[in-house]
Design an enzyme around this catalytic site. Structure first.
Site, PDB file in Angstrom:
ATOM      1  N   ASP A 100      55.314 -27.894 -15.819  1.00  0.00           N
ATOM      2  CA  ASP A 100      55.347 -27.072 -16.448  1.00  0.00           C
ATOM      3  C   ASP A 100      56.730 -26.409 -15.761  1.00  0.00           C
ATOM      4  OD1 ASP A 100      56.318 -24.802 -18.641  1.00  0.00           O
ATOM      5  OD2 ASP A 100      54.327 -24.433 -19.184  1.00  0.00           O
ATOM      6  N   HIS A 106      55.956 -28.559 -22.783  1.00  0.00           N
ATOM      7  CA  HIS A 106      55.600 -27.917 -24.185  1.00  0.00           C
ATOM      8  C   HIS A 106      57.287 -28.556 -24.810  1.00  0.00           C
ATOM      9  CE1 HIS A 106      56.706 -23.877 -23.363  1.00  0.00           C
ATOM     10  NE2 HIS A 106      56.315 -24.130 -22.298  1.00  0.00           N
ATOM     11  N   ASP A 160      62.484 -23.994 -19.590  1.00  0.00           N
ATOM     12  CA  ASP A 160      60.747 -23.698 -19.908  1.00  0.00           C
ATOM     13  C   ASP A 160      60.446 -23.822 -21.331  1.00  0.00           C
ATOM     14  OD1 ASP A 160      58.695 -22.722 -19.882  1.00  0.00           O
ATOM     15  OD2 ASP A 160      58.764 -20.323 -19.646  1.00  0.00           O
ATOM     16  N   HIS A 200      62.856 -17.246 -18.650  1.00  0.00           N
ATOM     17  CA  HIS A 200      62.369 -15.994 -20.265  1.00  0.00           C
ATOM     18  C   HIS A 200      63.992 -15.176 -19.961  1.00  0.00           C
ATOM     19  CE1 HIS A 200      58.362 -17.167 -21.854  1.00  0.00           C
ATOM     20  NE2 HIS A 200      58.752 -17.618 -20.884  1.00  0.00           N
ATOM     21  N   GLU A 251      53.167 -23.904 -27.263  1.00  0.00           N
ATOM     22  CA  GLU A 251      52.763 -23.307 -25.611  1.00  0.00           C
ATOM     23  C   GLU A 251      52.986 -21.816 -25.651  1.00  0.00           C
ATOM     24  OE1 GLU A 251      52.330 -22.087 -21.912  1.00  0.00           O
ATOM     25  OE2 GLU A 251      54.563 -21.975 -22.702  1.00  0.00           O
ATOM     26  N   GLU A 252      54.506 -21.084 -26.125  1.00  0.00           N
ATOM     27  CA  GLU A 252      54.467 -20.212 -25.366  1.00  0.00           C
ATOM     28  C   GLU A 252      53.811 -19.391 -26.236  1.00  0.00           C
ATOM     29  OE1 GLU A 252      56.729 -18.898 -23.707  1.00  0.00           O
ATOM     30  OE2 GLU A 252      57.708 -21.103 -22.614  1.00  0.00           O
TER      31      GLU A 252
END
Length: 361
Positions: free
Chosen positions: A239, A70, A182, A326, A216-217
């Protein structure tokens, strides 16, 4: 030592791709960089209304295999501008409020990027007996404006998206560090698979759809849309997953995974077990190190969106172990990156045209 499959051009692309901001809902500039890199290795591209990009090899083939990552990164939105010119924010994806204080930010306006900082009261002024932790309702951005009117003159308004400017670097020769690994690493790794197929002159007996999904998030939204469009027979999703060997992570709850020890292959209801077996057997046959993870109910990745699309798509998840998810210092091991690429590449060479992965054959 085995020769690296990443070359200078690959790493230049990775750096450019990572350093470009692609917040959820605003991924198109990053997608253009990704598509430009893939152009020599594929036959055509598909894009959709919300910005998902798909590079296709053998577009006329009836049997379709997706490899997917993603494109979006977590960010913030301007939610409220106070009379004294401070900005309050809400999340766009799972942004971590605890890392915000003292971070520099990029506020995206139609006139370009405006800089700001997440301010925080000085240690001297805080009540040490009941210190308040950073929370979504007390963090704020200072753009150096004296009042709300001055903020608005800068082109900043409610709904402007905010990202961190942190850029790519390599730590101790083999650790890649940046915000948004990510899952820009996923987009990078599937692009490298396409490059290897072209350079090694491999002909696949099926259509390959190299898919870089958006959104996606905030709930796997881009994957849901593109799965309906492509209607694949197979989907291999990549991922990131947590390295659980750093402090304050409970391995009994989170499982064990470590950067440098290889790709993490997921066990979960959404993972089609025969496809997963093909992946683990390929890893064993090709001496690719791997780790395993058990995921309760959902994988929490685009695997779920592909698996449960249409009348069900044989789907599997190969994850890249990552530290500090994150945050702006996400970290992965170069060896794992190369081994995810190898594992996807070798698995594709093992999939037969028309394979059903049926449990009943």
């Amino acid at each position: 030592m085995a020769k690296s499959i990443l070359n200078k051009k690959s790493l230049t692309f990775l750096e450019n791709y990572l350093n470009n901001a692609s917040p959820t809902g605003y991924e198109w500039d990053g997608q253009k960089i990704w598509m430009e890199y893939l152009k020599p290795y594929v036959d055509e591209f598909i894009t959709d209304t919300y910005g998902t990009a798909v590079a296709v090899i053998n577009p006329k083939a009836k049997y379709k295999v997706v490899i997917e990552g993603h494109a979006d990164e977590i960010s913030w939105y301007v939610n409220y501008i106070s009379d004294n010119g401070l900005l309050y924010v809400i999340r766009n994806g799972g942004s971590d409020h605890q890392i915000a204080p003292s971070k520099i930010v990029n506020i995206h306006t139609k006139d370009g990027i405006k800089k700001g900082v997440f301010g925080w009261p000085a240690i001297h002024t805080r009540n040490k007996s009941k210190e308040e932790a950073p929370k979504p309702n007390n963090i704020f951005i200072d753009v150096g404006a004296k009042d709300k009117e001055e903020v608005e003159k800068m082109g900043i308004h409610v709904g402007c998206v905010i990202t961190y400017p942190d850029t790519f670097h390599i730590l101790n020769e083999d650790k890649f560090v940046c915000r948004a690994l990510d899952n820009r690493m996923g987009g990078f790794m599937i692009a490298e698979v396409a490059r290897l197929l072209k350079e090694k002159k491999k002909k696949l007996p099926f259509g390959l759809y190299i898919t870089n999904s958006v959104q996606e998030e905030i709930g796997l939204r881009g994957a849901q849309m593109i799965a309906e469009r492509i209607q694949p027979n197979v989907a291999i999703v990549t991922d990131v997953t947590h390295d659980t060997t750093t402090p304050m992570i409970e391995q009994k709850k989170q499982g064990h995974a470590k950067i440098g020890d290889g790709p993490v292959i997921a066990y979960a209801p959404a993972v089609q077990q025969k496809l997963r077996d093909l992946i683990t057997e390929t890893a064993e046959k090709k001496d690719i190190p791997f780790q395993r993870a058990a995921l309760s109910r959902a994988t929490g990745t685009d695997t779920d969106a592909f698996a449960y699309s249409g009348s069900g798509v044989a789907s599997a998840l190969i994850s890249l172990p990552l530290r500090y998810m994150h945050t702006t210092v996400e970290m992965v091991h170069r060896d794992d990156v190369e081994n995810v690429i190898k594992l996807i590449y070798e698995t594709l060479l093992s999939i037969k045209d028309g394979e059903t992965f049926s449990y009943f054959d």
